[in-house]
Structures are given as C-alpha cells and as structure tokens.
Design an enzyme around this catalytic site. Structure first.
Site, mmCIF file in Angstrom:
data_model
loop_
_atom_site.group_PDB
_atom_site.id
_atom_site.type_symbol
_atom_site.label_atom_id
_atom_site.label_comp_id
_atom_site.label_asym_id
_atom_site.label_seq_id
_atom_site.Cartn_x
_atom_site.Cartn_y
_atom_site.Cartn_z
ATOM 1 N N TYR A 123 0.789 -1.257 0.016
ATOM 2 C CA TYR A 123 -0.048 0.086 0.011
ATOM 3 C C TYR A 123 0.667 1.185 0.038
ATOM 4 C CZ TYR A 123 -3.910 -3.034 0.796
ATOM 5 O OH TYR A 123 -4.984 -3.961 0.591
ATOM 6 N N LYS A 170 3.951 -14.610 5.014
ATOM 7 C CA LYS A 170 4.274 -15.361 4.148
ATOM 8 C C LYS A 170 5.635 -15.527 4.076
ATOM 9 C CE LYS A 170 3.162 -18.229 0.583
ATOM 10 N NZ LYS A 170 2.479 -19.633 1.122
ATOM 11 N N ASP A 203 -1.683 -18.485 4.113
ATOM 12 C CA ASP A 203 -2.626 -19.341 3.200
ATOM 13 C C ASP A 203 -3.250 -20.707 4.072
ATOM 14 O OD1 ASP A 203 -0.128 -20.318 3.336
ATOM 15 O OD2 ASP A 203 0.189 -21.173 1.492
ATOM 16 N N ASP A 227 -5.813 -6.855 5.105
ATOM 17 C CA ASP A 227 -7.006 -6.106 4.342
ATOM 18 C C ASP A 227 -7.866 -7.441 4.028
ATOM 19 O OD1 ASP A 227 -8.792 -4.580 2.943
ATOM 20 O OD2 ASP A 227 -7.281 -4.129 1.362
ATOM 21 N N ASP A 231 -11.555 -9.175 5.950
ATOM 22 C CA ASP A 231 -12.776 -9.026 5.041
ATOM 23 C C ASP A 231 -13.231 -10.497 5.283
ATOM 24 O OD1 ASP A 231 -12.870 -6.364 4.189
ATOM 25 O OD2 ASP A 231 -13.485 -6.867 2.371
#
Ligand code: ATP
Length: 330
Positions: A123, A170, A203, A227, A231
């Site tokens: 971002y 990750k 994951d 982010d 959600d």
C-alpha cells in the site's frame, strides 16, 4: 462538550451517518459534531475528494467518526482512506469480529480481533511500468512499523484479556520482507510472557479460518494480508453490514465501518447502519463514554434479537425502521 469530527462520505455514507448520530443523541451523549463532507460530491467544488479542511479538523479534534468515502477510479486521485491513514499516521487498523445476536452465520462463538499494519507493505503505492508487458509493485516492510504494530497487538491483548497473538505472514516466500515482520513480532512477544504467541502462514490461516475460526484470538498481519483476512473475518460474522473498524495512531483515532459506500443501494433506505454504529460504540468507549456505549449496544442487540433486521442480514426492515427500533429501546 466533546468535539468530534464527523466525516459524512458518499453513497450510503450520509444515510448511515444520520442514523448513528440520531441513536447517539437518543442515548443522551452530548457531542459537538464538526461535520466534514468528503468524497465524490466535493471534487467539483473543492478539487479533491479529501480537502485539507478534513485533515485539519481531525488534527484539531483528535477523534473522528467516518462513513465510507468513494475514491473515483481512474481520475488520478489517491485513495481517500489510504491518504487519511498516512497523513494522520493511523498505523493500526483494528477490526474486532464477533457474532451478533440473531444474525445467522456458519459458526457460533467467533471472537477474533484483526490487527492490521496500516501504513506500508504494497500500500506504499510504489509501482512502475517496467515495459509494455511488465509492471512492478514494491512491498515495503520496516523494522520500526513492524515493531510498533506488534506492540499495539500485544498491548491490546493485555488490556482486553486476550490469551494469544498469532502473527500471519508468508515468510517462507517473502523471506526478507515478511521475514522482517515476523522477526519483529517474535522480538516483541518476548516482552509479553503472559500472552501466548503463535505463527502461521497466511494461506493456512485462511483455510483454518473457514474450517475452525474459534481457534483464533488476536491476529497480527502486515497491510495486504490484513486487508484480505479482515474481510474474510467479516464474512464469518455475517458480512460487511455489521463489520466495525478503527484506525488508531499515537495522536489520532478514526472510527469507521469496514464496508465501502455501496453505491448499488445508496439513497434507497436499505443500508444496514450496524457496522457504523458498532464503530461508533467503540469510539464512545475510547472517549470514556462507556456507560452510554453499553446502553446503545444493549439496545442494538435487543433489536436484532426481536428480529428487526435489515435486508443484508436476512430481515425486512429499512434503515430508518431499524434505527427507530433501536431508539425506541433506548
Ligand atoms: P470499496 O472498494 O469502497 O470497499 P466495494 O464495492 O468493494 O467498495 P462495498 O461498497 O462495501 O464494497 O459493497 C459491497 C457489497 O456489500 C455491495 O453489494 C453493498 O451493497 C453491500 N454492502 C456494503 N455495506 C453495506 C451495508 N452497510 N448495508 C447493506 N449492504 C452493504
């Protein structure tokens, strides 16, 4: 009287803002709202979706309640949300996700708090077109930002009687960037022996969240994974219409729902004001109006229990009917 910036936004923003202001007023909390318009509607008159006066107002008042603001696509404006978070250094994005009464979901007893780093990662907006067929985005992770967000997550866990902080990365692939985020979390965790510390790859985290969400307590993530995963967590508790959020920094705090401006239902009295109301309840707690905050939450929960719900969560009520039902219970 406490002065608070109220950012009205666009789409369903004005409707849900009016609903929440009415409810807070009915609860007897006296707030001097410093109303600031932003978003698509002010571009023509002021040349930007986020005029300086909005930032200045938050700087003056220190606290804001914000409804969604659309950033027009392809007109060269930076995302209003990203800009606001950057200019006010709101480094922590906090999203508590728990089941609300009478909102049908796949799992009961979900109670997860997502702590997302809010200022860097992909971002940072550093992108370039290398050639016609290649584009490049740079992922920035720094020790200082990673350490302060980890400290925020652990402090939150201590203050709110949480048991565990789980850092999500990750780091097996992004060895340097996510590796640094993980290293900082490990380092900070040593100062909080009373809080359990866990590490998971993003994951696997997603799979575990949809299979057995109740194993998670506080999740700590860099910006992009935060982010997406927040959600996912909103989906676990019934969707965007009820998912609350807050952006917190050292000097300022902006409380806002997770959802966007939902142009598809704007102006039709169909929006669910719950996400905005839950964000406002957290804001009231933050400014010390804890008694009013719990009364409003009780009235909201009783309204949902009585089956008065908006369409997005399986009810038939309009935004105004739902709002009036909460006010009647106050
Ligand atoms: P953004 O990119 O700004 O987050 P978006 O288009 O991805 O926006 P939303 O504007 O949040 O996402 O809308 C996604 C879907 O959820 C839409 O169908 C919208 O109607 C619905 N939705 C979002 N918020 C609400 C709400 N408060 N009440 C009812 N439905 C909502």
């Amino acid at each position: 009287m406490k002065k608070i910036t109220l950012i009205k936004g666009d789409g369903i923003g004005p409707e849900i803002t009016d609903a929440v202001v009415k409810i807070i007023d009915a609860a007897g909390v006296k707030i001097d709202w410093d109303v600031q318009t932003a978003g698509a509607d002010v571009i023509e008159t002021e040349g930007s979706p986020l005029p300086d006066r909005v930032i200045e107002s938050v700087k003056r008042n220190k606290i804001a309640l914000k409804s969604p603001v659309t950033t027009p696509i392809g007109k060269g404006f930076r995302s209003v949300n990203v800009q606001l978070r950057k200019e006010l250094d709101l480094y922590a994005n906090l999203r508590p996700c728990y089941n609300l009464p009478n909102v049908k979901t796949r799992y009961d007893g979900v109670n997860i708090v997502v702590v997302r780093e809010n200022t860097e990662d992909l971002y940072a907006g550093i992108e370039r077109q290398v050639d016609e067929n290649t584009a490049e985005s740079i992922k920035i992770i720094t020790r200082s930002a990673s350490t302060r967000i980890a400290e925020f997550a652990f402090d939150y866990a201590v203050k709110n009687n949480r048991k565990e902080v789980c850092v999500v990365t990750k780091a097996n692939i992004c060895k340097l960037s996510d590796g640094l985020f993980l290293e900082c979390a490990r380092e900070v965790s040593k100062k909080y022996p009373q809080i359990k510390f866990r590490e998971i790859l993003v994951d696997n985290c997603c799979m575990q969240l949809v299979q057995n969400p109740n194993q998670f307590d506080v999740l700590l993530l860099p910006n992009l994974y935060g982010d997406i995963v927040s959600d996912l967590c909103a989906g676990l508790i019934g969707g965007l219409g009820i998912a609350q959020g807050a952006n917190i920094g050292k000097d300022y705090a902006v409380f806002e729902p997770v959802h966007g401006s939902a142009p598809d239902i704007a102006g039709q009295d169909k929006a669910n004001p719950t996400a905005m109301l839950m964000s406002a309840i957290e804001m009231l707690n933050y400014i010390g109006e804890t008694e009013a905050a719990s009364r409003i939450k009780k009235a909201l929960f009783e309204t949902l229990e009585a089956g008065v719900k908006t369409i997005d969560i399986g009810g038939k009520s309009t935004c105004s009917e739902f709002t009036n039902a909460i006010i009647a219970r106050l």
